[in-house]
Design a protein around this motif. Structure first.
Motif, PDB file in Angstrom:
ATOM      1  N   TYR A 218     -13.932  -2.651   4.460  1.00  0.00           N
ATOM      2  CA  TYR A 218     -13.162  -4.150   4.438  1.00  0.00           C
ATOM      3  C   TYR A 218     -13.582  -4.912   5.452  1.00  0.00           C
ATOM      4  CZ  TYR A 218      -9.954  -7.472   2.744  1.00  0.00           C
ATOM      5  OH  TYR A 218      -9.359  -8.691   2.276  1.00  0.00           O
ATOM      6  N   THR A 219     -13.289  -4.425   6.586  1.00  0.00           N
ATOM      7  CA  THR A 219     -13.348  -5.334   7.765  1.00  0.00           C
ATOM      8  C   THR A 219     -14.712  -5.495   8.389  1.00  0.00           C
ATOM      9  OG1 THR A 219     -12.763  -3.688   9.277  1.00  0.00           O
ATOM     10  CG2 THR A 219     -10.773  -4.990   8.553  1.00  0.00           C
ATOM     11  N   ASP A 220     -15.733  -4.976   7.866  1.00  0.00           N
ATOM     12  CA  ASP A 220     -17.157  -5.137   8.202  1.00  0.00           C
ATOM     13  C   ASP A 220     -17.542  -6.215   7.533  1.00  0.00           C
ATOM     14  OD1 ASP A 220     -16.943  -3.413  10.427  1.00  0.00           O
ATOM     15  OD2 ASP A 220     -17.933  -1.771   9.061  1.00  0.00           O
ATOM     16  N   GLY A 221     -18.768  -7.116   7.999  1.00  0.00           N
ATOM     17  CA  GLY A 221     -19.489  -8.044   7.360  1.00  0.00           C
ATOM     18  C   GLY A 221     -20.744  -7.565   6.409  1.00  0.00           C
TER      19      GLY A 221
ATOM     20  N   GLY B 101     -14.280  -8.879   1.823  1.00  0.00           N
ATOM     21  CA  GLY B 101     -13.713  -8.628   2.931  1.00  0.00           C
ATOM     22  C   GLY B 101     -13.846  -9.423   4.025  1.00  0.00           C
ATOM     23  N   ARG B 102     -14.419  -8.968   5.224  1.00  0.00           N
ATOM     24  CA  ARG B 102     -14.566 -10.141   6.250  1.00  0.00           C
ATOM     25  C   ARG B 102     -15.564 -11.303   6.074  1.00  0.00           C
ATOM     26  NH1 ARG B 102     -17.535  -7.927  11.274  1.00  0.00           N
ATOM     27  NH2 ARG B 102     -19.426  -9.033  10.642  1.00  0.00           N
TER      28      ARG B 102
ATOM     29  N   ILE C 194     -11.866 -13.346  -0.977  1.00  0.00           N
ATOM     30  CA  ILE C 194     -11.653 -12.613   0.234  1.00  0.00           C
ATOM     31  C   ILE C 194     -11.647 -10.983  -0.171  1.00  0.00           C
ATOM     32  CG2 ILE C 194     -10.394 -12.200   2.132  1.00  0.00           C
ATOM     33  CD1 ILE C 194      -9.617 -15.426   1.936  1.00  0.00           C
TER      34      ILE C 194
ATOM     35  N   PHE D 205      -0.219  -7.829   7.400  1.00  0.00           N
ATOM     36  CA  PHE D 205      -1.399  -7.146   6.987  1.00  0.00           C
ATOM     37  C   PHE D 205      -2.161  -6.308   8.242  1.00  0.00           C
ATOM     38  CE2 PHE D 205      -5.670  -9.682   7.069  1.00  0.00           C
ATOM     39  CZ  PHE D 205      -5.168 -10.645   8.097  1.00  0.00           C
ATOM     40  N   GLY D 206      -1.518  -6.733   9.479  1.00  0.00           N
ATOM     41  CA  GLY D 206      -2.025  -5.819  10.588  1.00  0.00           C
ATOM     42  C   GLY D 206      -1.035  -4.751  10.961  1.00  0.00           C
ATOM     43  N   SER D 207      -0.099  -4.544  10.044  1.00  0.00           N
ATOM     44  CA  SER D 207       0.929  -3.520  10.295  1.00  0.00           C
ATOM     45  C   SER D 207       0.707  -1.907   9.827  1.00  0.00           C
ATOM     46  CB  SER D 207       2.433  -3.951  10.015  1.00  0.00           C
ATOM     47  OG  SER D 207       2.778  -5.240  10.549  1.00  0.00           O
TER      48      SER D 207
ATOM     49  N   LEU E 296      -5.107  -2.114   7.331  1.00  0.00           N
ATOM     50  CA  LEU E 296      -6.453  -2.237   7.243  1.00  0.00           C
ATOM     51  C   LEU E 296      -7.275  -1.025   7.571  1.00  0.00           C
ATOM     52  CD1 LEU E 296      -6.559  -5.598   9.371  1.00  0.00           C
ATOM     53  CD2 LEU E 296      -6.839  -5.476   7.073  1.00  0.00           C
ATOM     54  N   ASP E 297      -6.687   0.063   8.182  1.00  0.00           N
ATOM     55  CA  ASP E 297      -7.583   1.151   8.417  1.00  0.00           C
ATOM     56  C   ASP E 297      -7.596   1.835   6.999  1.00  0.00           C
ATOM     57  OD1 ASP E 297      -8.006   0.672  10.944  1.00  0.00           O
ATOM     58  OD2 ASP E 297      -6.210   1.905  11.636  1.00  0.00           O
TER      59      ASP E 297
ATOM     60  N   TYR F 298      -2.485   2.216   9.790  1.00  0.00           N
ATOM     61  CA  TYR F 298      -2.434   0.817   9.497  1.00  0.00           C
ATOM     62  C   TYR F 298      -3.045   0.271   8.334  1.00  0.00           C
ATOM     63  CZ  TYR F 298      -1.568   0.025  14.586  1.00  0.00           C
ATOM     64  OH  TYR F 298      -0.743  -0.192  15.791  1.00  0.00           O
TER      65      TYR F 298
ATOM     66  N   ASP G  55     -10.107   0.137   4.886  1.00  0.00           N
ATOM     67  CA  ASP G  55     -11.479   0.649   5.367  1.00  0.00           C
ATOM     68  C   ASP G  55     -11.633   1.876   4.634  1.00  0.00           C
ATOM     69  OD1 ASP G  55     -12.153  -1.683   6.365  1.00  0.00           O
ATOM     70  OD2 ASP G  55     -11.765  -1.020   8.500  1.00  0.00           O
TER      71      ASP G  55
END
Lengths: 82, 560
Positions: free
Chosen positions: B238-241, B70-71, B66, B210-212, B223-224, B221, B227
């Motif tokens: 990371y959060t794109d497919g 990423g996603r 993962i 991991f969303g903090s 994840l930002d 954040y 990314d």
């Protein structure tokens, strides 16, 4: 309750619950993930959250709802032996 | 105590626990050997199922996969959990009510056919061997890195342990050791995840962490930040497919249906007392699995961020100790192409300048070291990885031995065999299977990694439609089921063999059927199986009345 009626009710539960299963997994996490990503919740994009977290929680919920529904149906039909 | 001492102590203690449990729960009869006497408590069975299911791949490789995908990594998360919904709603209760010991048993009886039984036995054996080879390899990796023992003695120790409790204890021994192994592996997975979540985000729960926002005071954040780091280096956000929607859809479907069709998972639900217990037990299994599977994406995001911030663009002379440790295993490699002594790690667009190769497997194993966690946590991860690999290996070996002793001999070639000889045959087969699996672990043929797609694809394309049609219709007959299974298997196997072995150079989305990769083709194989089975059944004689009565019987609870 006769077995045919028992089976019909079971099939109705199954189609509703599998519909939800399809919506959160293939719907929210695959087909509409880009759309849901427009929404942000906390530090997550919503589509990403469903794909990596949310769908799994819903899966657990689906199974236990089915367990409760079927246990109730079993009691009503009173066909559960031993 | 140093890391290695901690590892020896923790691994040694966990092995002693498994052996103790195995001695306490020896099997006496074939029913105890195959299905633990059918008397396992649903919650305990859920725990055993979780350990059975979560293999070295889930424990060691998944978070790493993962971290690099990423996603798109969600195909594994969704596929390997969503299958339990199918299992709990469509398969487990009815197979429990049917009440025999194996999947080939059901297929053979429901379709009144030795051919159907034989096809199912071959699939079960093939799927299980594919899988078990990967487990023994996992055992080898853990031993060689953490205990600095060569892979060969490492695998031999692992084989000895599995041999001891699988061969002596059968399903009964396996069930109770798996309960112990689940406790070890989940503790070993969550402790470092919680530690790292606390260190990076100040949040105790990794799933929320991991969303903090990061604790560095920037208010960004996690994840930002990830990314941003990824796109700066030329990777996708990371959060794109990356993969096509059709491919993600097909892989998810193949993994879900394959999970529900895997014989070593299905057989666990024969071990509970009643039909309703099978449903409850599948629910508990998913709860225990979800604990790890919802932590894995958090671990992946933490590990990826840590990796990008601690070693990228740093001088090689200043890298932390873990980097050099893992370099010795060959799982991480640095080639200073431009000779500036600095580690350049860049995305696929500028591949020529990339100087760092990282094996995905080290993301979980090295994570505690990367995050500077204490020595006992690192030792714990080693014990957890071994628990995951051994519990799955044992479950698979049991399927192989049952398939040979019961489905091939008792139900096939030697129906007059006594229970005592059947039990002996099952034990000998388990022993032989351990040796073969060990050989694959020590000297893995190059194709092991590539045939994993086979295991899920074949389970999806063969068992799943046959079992579903067998329960949910009364008209599906022998001819339909057999031709459907054979179509599904042949199609899926040909597609995978073509792209993985015959023409690997063509293995890219432009040549794939509907843009579906070999990993996802089992989904199409499954659909073909359904279509062929239904069509053929329309033109061939319907099943006898006794079969319709059998279907009526398995649909409702109660005795009889």
């Amino acid at each position: 309750m006769n077995p045919d009626r028992y089976w019909k009710i079971n099939l109705r539960y199954l189609s509703i619950l599998l519909g939800i299963w399809f919506l959160v997994s293939f719907g929210a996490s695959v087909l509409f993930v880009e759309l849901l990503d427009q929404v942000r919740v906390y530090g997550f994009k919503l589509g990403f959250w469903f794909a990596q977290q949310g769908a799994i929680y819903v899966f657990v919920g689906i199974i236990f709802v089915y367990v409760i529904l079927m246990n109730r149906l079993d009691r009503q039909s009173n066909t559960e032996g031993a | 105590m140093n890391v290695q001492a901690w590892t020896f102590v923790l691994v040694g203690l966990s092995f002693a626990l498994y052996i103790g449990v195995a001695i306490w729960s020896r099997a006496g009869s074939t029913k105890e050997f195959y299905v633990a006497g059918g008397r396992v408590h649903p919650v305990l069975n859920g725990m055993a199922t979780a350990a059975d299911w979560m293999s070295a791949a889930s424990f060691i490789s998944m978070a790493g996969l993962i971290a690099f995908m990423g996603r798109d990594g969600s195909v594994y998360l969704l596929g390997w959990t969503g299958g339990y919904v199918l299992l709990a709603l469509l398969l487990a209760p009815y197979l429990r009510k049917f009440g025999k010991f194996t999947v080939p048993d059901f297929v053979g009886d429901r379709y009144y056919s030795q051919t159907a039984r034989f096809v199912a036995v071959l699939c079960a054996i093939f799927v299980s061997f594919t899988y078990v080879a990967g487990q023994m390899r996992g055992v080898g990796i853990v031993f060689s890195r953490f205990l600095e023992i060569d892979i060969v003695p490492g695998v031999l120790i692992g084989m000895g342990i599995v041999f001891f409790y699988a061969v002596l204890g059968g399903m009964r021994g396996i069930t109770y050791t798996q309960v112990a192994q689940y406790c070890v592996l989940i503790f070993a997975y969550l402790v470092p995840a919680i530690f790292i979540s606390l260190l990076m985000t100040g949040n105790v729960i990794p799933q929320i962490g991991f969303g903090s926002t990061l604790v560095d005071g920037s208010g960004t954040y996690l994840l930002d930040k990830l990314d941003g780091l990824s796109t700066d280096l030329g990777f996708a956000a990371y959060t794109d497919g990356q993969r096509g929607v059709m491919d993600v859809f097909a892989i998810t479907a193949a993994l879900m249906v394959g999970t529900a069709g895997l014989p070593h998972v299905i057989v666990r639900f024969y071990t509970v007392p009643r039909m309703r217990d099978a449903r409850t037990s599948a629910g508990w299994a998913l709860v225990f699995i979800a604990l790890l599977y919802t932590s894995a994406p958090a671990v992946a995001a933490f590990a990826r961020t840590n990796l990008l911030t601690t070693i990228v663009d740093r001088p090689y002379s200043e890298v932390p100790g873990w980097f050099k440790n893992w370099e010795q295993t060959g799982l991480i490699e640095f080639h200073d192409k431009n000779g500036d002594g600095v580690i350049q790690y860049v995305g696929p667009a500028s591949d020529l300048e990339n100087e760092l190769t990282i094996d995905r497997d080290i993301m979980v194993l090295a994570n505690p070291e990367i995050a500077n966690l204490p020595g006992w946590v690192i030792g714990l991860v080693a014990a957890g990885g071994l628990a995951a690999a051994l519990s799955t290996a044992a479950g698979l070996l049991l399927v192989i031995s049952t398939a040979v002793a019961r489905d091939l001999l008792k139900k096939g070639f030697m129906p007059e065999i006594s229970e005592k000889r059947e039990l002996l045959t099952a034990r000998i087969t388990a022993g032989v299977a351990v040796v073969i699996a060990g050989y694959f672990g020590i000297d893995p043929p190059g194709f092991v990694a590539q045939v994993v797609a086979f295991a899920f694809g074949l389970a999806a394309a063969s068992f799943f439609p046959a079992i579903i049609l067998g329960i949910f219709t009364k008209w599906m007959n022998r001819d339909g089921a057999v031709s459907g299974m054979i179509t599904g298997i042949v199609f899926t196997a040909c597609y995978i063999i073509f792209f993985k072995f015959v023409r690997p150079d063509l293995n890219s989305s432009e040549y794939w059927l509907f843009g579906i990769s070999p990993e996802g083709i089992g989904a199409i194989g499954m659909i073909l199986n359904f279509i062929v089975a239904i069509t053929v059944s329309r033109f061939t004689p319907p099943p006898p009345a006794s079969i319709r009565a059998l279907v009526d019987r398995i649909r409702v609870p109660g005795e009889g």
